[in-house]
Write a protein that holds these residues in place. Structure first.
Motif, mmCIF file in Angstrom:
data_model
loop_
_atom_site.group_PDB
_atom_site.id
_atom_site.type_symbol
_atom_site.label_atom_id
_atom_site.label_comp_id
_atom_site.label_asym_id
_atom_site.label_seq_id
_atom_site.Cartn_x
_atom_site.Cartn_y
_atom_site.Cartn_z
ATOM 1 N N GLN A 1 0.932 -0.982 0.037
ATOM 2 C CA GLN A 1 -0.011 -0.079 -0.122
ATOM 3 C C GLN A 1 0.894 1.248 -0.005
ATOM 4 N N VAL A 2 0.702 2.184 -0.802
ATOM 5 C CA VAL A 2 1.339 3.243 -0.991
ATOM 6 C C VAL A 2 0.282 4.410 -1.161
ATOM 7 N N PRO A 3 0.666 5.652 -0.564
ATOM 8 C CA PRO A 3 -0.359 6.836 -0.674
ATOM 9 C C PRO A 3 -0.057 7.431 -2.166
ATOM 10 N N CYS A 4 -1.419 7.825 -2.599
ATOM 11 C CA CYS A 4 -1.661 8.472 -3.873
ATOM 12 C C CYS A 4 -0.705 9.773 -3.956
ATOM 13 N N ALA A 5 0.057 9.978 -4.863
ATOM 14 C CA ALA A 5 0.895 11.088 -5.042
ATOM 15 C C ALA A 5 0.184 12.489 -5.124
ATOM 16 N N ARG A 6 -1.059 12.554 -5.214
ATOM 17 C CA ARG A 6 -1.968 13.650 -5.166
ATOM 18 C C ARG A 6 -2.976 13.795 -4.069
ATOM 19 N N CYS A 7 -3.498 12.839 -3.593
ATOM 20 C CA CYS A 7 -4.481 13.074 -2.512
ATOM 21 C C CYS A 7 -4.178 12.191 -1.369
ATOM 22 N N VAL A 8 -2.957 11.492 -1.341
ATOM 23 C CA VAL A 8 -2.358 10.781 -0.359
ATOM 24 C C VAL A 8 -3.518 9.596 0.263
ATOM 25 N N GLU A 9 -4.528 9.157 -0.464
ATOM 26 C CA GLU A 9 -5.215 8.102 -0.149
ATOM 27 C C GLU A 9 -4.590 6.844 -0.312
ATOM 28 N N PRO A 10 -4.731 5.853 0.415
ATOM 29 C CA PRO A 10 -3.798 4.525 0.043
ATOM 30 C C PRO A 10 -4.111 3.906 -0.902
ATOM 31 N N VAL A 11 -3.222 3.475 -1.847
ATOM 32 C CA VAL A 11 -3.506 2.666 -3.142
ATOM 33 C C VAL A 11 -2.883 1.163 -3.009
ATOM 34 N N GLU A 12 -3.737 0.276 -3.277
ATOM 35 C CA GLU A 12 -2.933 -1.094 -3.176
ATOM 36 C C GLU A 12 -2.263 -1.449 -4.508
ATOM 37 N N ILE A 13 -1.188 -2.019 -4.024
ATOM 38 C CA ILE A 13 -0.241 -2.394 -5.301
ATOM 39 C C ILE A 13 0.024 -3.733 -5.161
ATOM 40 N N PRO A 14 -0.147 -4.814 -5.970
ATOM 41 C CA PRO A 14 0.279 -6.370 -6.095
ATOM 42 C C PRO A 14 1.560 -6.111 -6.875
ATOM 43 N N LEU A 15 2.635 -6.770 -6.139
ATOM 44 C CA LEU A 15 3.874 -6.903 -6.453
ATOM 45 C C LEU A 15 4.498 -8.276 -6.589
#
Ligand SMILES: [Zn+2]
Ligand SMILES: [Zn+2]
Length: 188
Positions: free
Chosen positions: A69-83
Motif C-alpha cells: 500500500q502506498v499513498p496517492c501522489a496527489r491526494c495521499v489516499e492509500p493505493v493497493e499495489i500487487p507486486l
C-alpha cells in the motif's frame, strides 16, 4: 532470515517463506498488506582476485510476491499495489571493496550489493527490492483531483470554496476589471 557465509560454504541454502507484515522495514514510503511470499536460493561464489586473495560473494536469487500500500501522489489516499518480481543479486563482503568506495560509483558498481561482517539478512534485501519495484509515482486514479493547495480538502470527494487557486484565472479577473473601468470612464 540470515544467510551466514560459514553455512553457505558447506552448501547452498534454499528457502520458501511467508514473511509477515512488519518484518521488512519499508519506512514511511509503503506498507506491506498480508504475508510476502519469498522463495529462492543463496550460495557462495568465490571471486579469485589473486593466488591468496579469494573473495566470498553471496549470490541470492529467487522471486517474491505480495501486496503493498502506498499513498496517492496527489491526494495521499492509500493505493493497493500487487507486486511480483524476480531477483538475481550478488553481494560482496563490505571489506573487500573498502578502497573502491572512494572512487565515484559507476552504473555497473551500483548493481553489486554488500554484506556486513559474515552474513546477509534476507529482510534487508527484500526491503530494497520491494522499494525498487514499486512505481515511482502512484495515483489512486488517472484523473485524481488531489488536495486543494489552499485548504487541504480532498477535491475528489468535496468541492471547496477556495477562489483564485489557478493563477491564470486571477490574471484574467484582473484584466476584466481593468477593461470594465476603462469602459466606465468616458461616462463619468
Ligand atoms: Zn488520489
Ligand atoms: Zn480549498
Amino acid at each position: 532470515m540470515e544467510f551466514r557465509i560459514i553455512d553457505l560454504e558447506k552448501e547452498p541454502i534454499e528457502f520458501d517463506l511467508e514473511i509477515p507484515s512488519g518484518a521488512v522495514d519499508l519506512g514511511e514510503e509503503a506498507a506491506q498488506l498480508g504475508a510476502l511470499a519469498v522463495s529462492g536460493q543463496a550460495e557462495v561464489l568465490h571471486e579469485h582476485r589473486g593466488p591468496k586473495d579469494v573473495v566470498a560473494d553471496i549470490r541470492l536469487r529467487g522471486s517474491f510476491a505480495g501486496k503493498f500500500q502506498v499513498p496517492c501522489a496527489r491526494c495521499v489516499e492509500p493505493v493497493e499495489i500487487p507486486l511480483a518480481a524476480e531477483y538475481d543479486l550478488i553481494f560482496r563482503p563490505a571489506a573487500a571493496d573498502a578502497e573502491a568506495t572512494e572512487r565515484s560509483i559507476t552504473a555497473q558498481e551500483t548493481e553489486i550489493g554488500y554484506y556486513q561482517r559474515d552474513s546477509l539478512v534476507l529482510e534487508d534485501v527484500l526491503r530494497e527490492q520491494v522499494l525498487l519495484s514499486l512505481p515511482v509515482r502512484t495515483l489512486c486514479k488517472p484523473d485524481c483531483k488531489g488536495l486543494c493547495p489552499r485548504c487541504g480538502a480532498d477535491r475528489n470527494s468535496q468541492a471547496c470554496t477556495c477562489v483564485g487557486e489557478d493563477p491564470r484565472w486571477e490574471a484574467l479577473a484582473g484584466l476584466r476589471s481593468r477593461i470594465e473601468s476603462k469602459e466606465k470612464s468616458p461616462q463619468r
